[in-house]
Scaffold this motif. Structure first.
Motif, PDB file in Angstrom:
ATOM      1  N   ILE A  16      21.445  -0.372  17.786  1.00 58.79           N
ATOM      2  CA  ILE A  16      21.983  -1.716  18.024  1.00 58.79           C
ATOM      3  C   ILE A  16      22.076  -2.489  16.708  1.00 58.79           C
ATOM      4  CG2 ILE A  16      21.515  -3.948  19.117  1.00 58.79           C
ATOM      5  CD1 ILE A  16      20.219  -2.267  21.435  1.00 58.79           C
ATOM      6  N   TRP A  17      21.021  -2.457  15.898  1.00 60.87           N
ATOM      7  CA  TRP A  17      20.992  -3.216  14.649  1.00 60.87           C
ATOM      8  C   TRP A  17      22.048  -2.708  13.671  1.00 60.87           C
ATOM      9  CZ3 TRP A  17      19.446  -7.630  12.719  1.00 60.87           C
ATOM     10  CH2 TRP A  17      19.396  -7.790  11.332  1.00 60.87           C
ATOM     11  N   VAL A  18      22.011  -1.423  13.376  1.00 60.71           N
ATOM     12  CA  VAL A  18      22.931  -0.857  12.392  1.00 60.71           C
ATOM     13  C   VAL A  18      24.353  -0.825  12.957  1.00 60.71           C
ATOM     14  CG1 VAL A  18      23.477   1.162  10.961  1.00 60.71           C
ATOM     15  CG2 VAL A  18      21.097   0.464  11.271  1.00 60.71           C
ATOM     16  N   GLY A  19      24.487  -0.420  14.216  1.00 57.65           N
ATOM     17  CA  GLY A  19      25.806  -0.373  14.832  1.00 57.65           C
ATOM     18  C   GLY A  19      26.474  -1.731  14.884  1.00 57.65           C
ATOM     19  N   GLY A  20      25.696  -2.763  15.205  1.00 61.84           N
ATOM     20  CA  GLY A  20      26.241  -4.119  15.244  1.00 61.84           C
ATOM     21  C   GLY A  20      26.732  -4.581  13.888  1.00 61.84           C
ATOM     22  N   HIS A  21      25.997  -4.194  12.842  1.00 57.22           N
ATOM     23  CA  HIS A  21      26.415  -4.582  11.496  1.00 57.22           C
ATOM     24  C   HIS A  21      27.614  -3.766  11.012  1.00 57.22           C
ATOM     25  CE1 HIS A  21      22.712  -6.888  11.489  1.00 57.22           C
ATOM     26  NE2 HIS A  21      23.306  -7.592  10.542  1.00 57.22           N
ATOM     27  N   ILE A  22      27.657  -2.495  11.382  1.00 58.97           N
ATOM     28  CA  ILE A  22      28.833  -1.697  11.029  1.00 58.97           C
ATOM     29  C   ILE A  22      30.068  -2.260  11.730  1.00 58.97           C
ATOM     30  CG2 ILE A  22      29.937   0.574  11.289  1.00 58.97           C
ATOM     31  CD1 ILE A  22      27.143   1.815  10.791  1.00 58.97           C
ATOM     32  N   LEU A  23      29.941  -2.600  13.002  1.00 59.68           N
ATOM     33  CA  LEU A  23      31.054  -3.195  13.743  1.00 59.68           C
ATOM     34  C   LEU A  23      31.519  -4.488  13.073  1.00 59.68           C
ATOM     35  CD1 LEU A  23      32.872  -3.088  16.279  1.00 59.68           C
ATOM     36  CD2 LEU A  23      31.109  -4.426  17.453  1.00 59.68           C
ATOM     37  N   LEU A  24      30.580  -5.325  12.705  1.00 62.05           N
ATOM     38  CA  LEU A  24      30.909  -6.571  12.002  1.00 62.05           C
ATOM     39  C   LEU A  24      31.650  -6.259  10.697  1.00 62.05           C
ATOM     40  CD1 LEU A  24      30.690  -9.646  11.512  1.00 62.05           C
ATOM     41  CD2 LEU A  24      28.377  -9.232  10.627  1.00 62.05           C
ATOM     42  N   CYS A  25      31.153  -5.280   9.977  1.00 66.36           N
ATOM     43  CA  CYS A  25      31.685  -4.942   8.653  1.00 66.36           C
ATOM     44  C   CYS A  25      33.081  -4.332   8.708  1.00 66.36           C
ATOM     45  CB  CYS A  25      30.715  -3.963   7.993  1.00 66.36           C
ATOM     46  SG  CYS A  25      30.643  -4.075   6.222  1.00 66.36           S
ATOM     47  N   VAL A  26      33.332  -3.485   9.688  1.00 62.63           N
ATOM     48  CA  VAL A  26      34.612  -2.765   9.699  1.00 62.63           C
ATOM     49  C   VAL A  26      35.649  -3.357  10.647  1.00 62.63           C
ATOM     50  CG1 VAL A  26      33.543  -0.593   8.971  1.00 62.63           C
ATOM     51  CG2 VAL A  26      33.916  -1.026  11.398  1.00 62.63           C
ATOM     52  N   ALA A  27      35.242  -4.171  11.607  1.00 62.10           N
ATOM     53  CA  ALA A  27      36.200  -4.707  12.574  1.00 62.10           C
ATOM     54  C   ALA A  27      36.423  -6.213  12.412  1.00 62.10           C
ATOM     55  CB  ALA A  27      35.738  -4.404  14.004  1.00 62.10           C
ATOM     56  N   TYR A  28      35.364  -6.973  12.372  1.00 60.83           N
ATOM     57  CA  TYR A  28      35.496  -8.429  12.354  1.00 60.83           C
ATOM     58  C   TYR A  28      35.691  -9.001  10.953  1.00 60.83           C
ATOM     59  CZ  TYR A  28      34.198  -8.349  17.246  1.00 60.83           C
ATOM     60  OH  TYR A  28      34.190  -8.119  18.592  1.00 60.83           O
ATOM     61  N   LEU A  29      34.957  -8.483   9.985  1.00 66.88           N
ATOM     62  CA  LEU A  29      35.032  -9.005   8.621  1.00 66.88           C
ATOM     63  C   LEU A  29      36.437  -8.867   8.009  1.00 66.88           C
ATOM     64  CD1 LEU A  29      33.614 -10.342   6.252  1.00 66.88           C
ATOM     65  CD2 LEU A  29      32.815  -8.070   5.562  1.00 66.88           C
ATOM     66  N   PRO A  30      37.071  -7.694   8.091  1.00 69.98           N
ATOM     67  CA  PRO A  30      38.423  -7.592   7.512  1.00 69.98           C
ATOM     68  C   PRO A  30      39.409  -8.587   8.131  1.00 69.98           C
ATOM     69  CG  PRO A  30      37.559  -5.413   7.961  1.00 69.98           C
ATOM     70  CD  PRO A  30      36.603  -6.389   8.577  1.00 69.98           C
ATOM     71  N   VAL A 130      23.578  -6.184   3.937  1.00 72.71           N
ATOM     72  CA  VAL A 130      22.680  -5.933   5.071  1.00 72.71           C
ATOM     73  C   VAL A 130      23.101  -4.660   5.814  1.00 72.71           C
ATOM     74  CG1 VAL A 130      21.896  -6.830   7.304  1.00 72.71           C
ATOM     75  CG2 VAL A 130      21.901  -8.309   5.303  1.00 72.71           C
ATOM     76  N   THR A 131      24.394  -4.428   5.926  1.00 73.45           N
ATOM     77  CA  THR A 131      24.881  -3.205   6.574  1.00 73.45           C
ATOM     78  C   THR A 131      24.461  -1.979   5.769  1.00 73.45           C
ATOM     79  OG1 THR A 131      26.762  -4.417   7.476  1.00 73.45           O
ATOM     80  CG2 THR A 131      26.928  -2.008   7.444  1.00 73.45           C
ATOM     81  N   THR A 132      24.641  -2.031   4.472  1.00 74.54           N
ATOM     82  CA  THR A 132      24.250  -0.918   3.600  1.00 74.54           C
ATOM     83  C   THR A 132      22.750  -0.663   3.675  1.00 74.54           C
ATOM     84  OG1 THR A 132      26.091  -1.411   2.125  1.00 74.54           O
ATOM     85  CG2 THR A 132      24.302  -0.057   1.219  1.00 74.54           C
ATOM     86  N   ILE A 133      21.964  -1.729   3.650  1.00 80.61           N
ATOM     87  CA  ILE A 133      20.505  -1.596   3.754  1.00 80.61           C
ATOM     88  C   ILE A 133      20.125  -0.970   5.091  1.00 80.61           C
ATOM     89  CG2 ILE A 133      18.348  -2.893   3.957  1.00 80.61           C
ATOM     90  CD1 ILE A 133      19.580  -4.872   1.869  1.00 80.61           C
ATOM     91  N   GLY A 134      20.777  -1.397   6.169  1.00 76.89           N
ATOM     92  CA  GLY A 134      20.490  -0.819   7.483  1.00 76.89           C
ATOM     93  C   GLY A 134      20.771   0.675   7.519  1.00 76.89           C
ATOM     94  N   ILE A 135      21.878   1.080   6.930  1.00 81.81           N
ATOM     95  CA  ILE A 135      22.228   2.503   6.879  1.00 81.81           C
ATOM     96  C   ILE A 135      21.199   3.265   6.040  1.00 81.81           C
ATOM     97  CG2 ILE A 135      23.941   4.175   6.025  1.00 81.81           C
ATOM     98  CD1 ILE A 135      26.097   2.032   6.830  1.00 81.81           C
ATOM     99  N   LEU A 136      20.799   2.684   4.907  1.00 79.14           N
ATOM    100  CA  LEU A 136      19.770   3.327   4.067  1.00 79.14           C
ATOM    101  C   LEU A 136      18.452   3.473   4.825  1.00 79.14           C
ATOM    102  CD1 LEU A 136      20.372   1.670   0.576  1.00 79.14           C
ATOM    103  CD2 LEU A 136      20.682   4.084   1.191  1.00 79.14           C
ATOM    104  N   MET A 137      18.068   2.438   5.570  1.00 80.31           N
ATOM    105  CA  MET A 137      16.822   2.517   6.346  1.00 80.31           C
ATOM    106  C   MET A 137      16.914   3.636   7.388  1.00 80.31           C
ATOM    107  SD  MET A 137      15.793  -1.458   6.775  1.00 80.31           S
ATOM    108  CE  MET A 137      14.113  -1.222   7.316  1.00 80.31           C
TER     109      MET A 137
END
Length: 149
Positions: A16-30, A130-137
Motif C-alpha cells: 500500500i505504501w510503496v504502491g500508492g507512491h508509485i501510483l502518485l509518481c507515474v499517474a498523478y504527478l505527470p 519518498v517513492t525512491t526511498i520506499g522502493i529501496l526499503m
C-alpha cells in the motif's frame, strides 16, 4: 505475535505504501505537471493519506517487532555489526529520511502548493524522493531472506 503474521502485515502495508507512491509518481504527478494543476496532487494526497499513514504506522510497528525477533534490539541499531543489523539500520535511516521529507512536505511545501503552482517542482522532488526511498526499503527488506547484507 507470530513472525509470519507480522511479515504478512508488513508486506501488505509495504504494498500500500510503496504502491500508492508509485501510483502518485507515474499517474498523478505527470498530469499535475503537464496541466500545472496543484489540485491533482492535493486531491490524491487527501484521499491517500488515511490509508497511507496507517500503512506506514503498521510498517514501523511490524518492522520493529520483526527486528526484535531477529535479535536486533534498540541497543544494536546503527551498529552494522551483523548482516541483519545492517539491513535494519539501513531501513531505519531510510525511515528517518522519509520522515524528514514528510515533515518538510506537510509544514513547508503543501501549504504553499495550495496557492502557488510554482511549488510543483519542489513537491515533485519530495514525491520522487519518498517513492525512491520506499522502493529501496522494499529491496533492502528482501535481503533479510538471504541473511542480510
Amino acid at each position: 505475535m507470530n513472525h509470519h503474521l507480522l511479515l504478512i502485515i508488513h508486506l501488505l502495508s509495504a504494498a500500500i505504501w510503496v504502491g500508492g507512491h508509485i501510483l502518485l509518481c507515474v499517474a498523478y504527478l505527470p498530469k499535475a505537471l503537464k496541466e500545472k494543476d496543484t489540485k491533482i496532487i492535493l486531491n490524491y494526497e487527501k484521499k491517500y493519506e488515511p490509508v497511507g499513514m496507517t500503512s506506514l504506522f503498521l510498517l514501523v510497528v511490524t518492522g520493529i517487532l520483526m527486528a526484535y525477533k531477529y535479535g536486533v534490539t534498540i541497543n544494536y541499531w546503527f551498529q552494522f555489526a551483523t548482516p541483519i543489523e545492517s539491513v535494519v539500520s539501513s531501513k531505519l535511516i531510510l525511515l528517518f529520511t522519509t520522515a524528514a521529507f514528510a515533515l518538510s512536505a506537510q509544514f513547508r511545501v503543501l501549504p504553499k502548493l495550495k496557492t502557488n503552482p510554482r511549488k510543483l517542482p519542489e513537491m515533485t522532488f519530495h514525491i520522487v524522493s519518498v517513492t525512491t526511498i520506499g522502493i529501496l526499503m522494499l529491496i533492502f527488506g528482501s535481503f533479510i531472506r538471504f541473511g542480510g547484507f
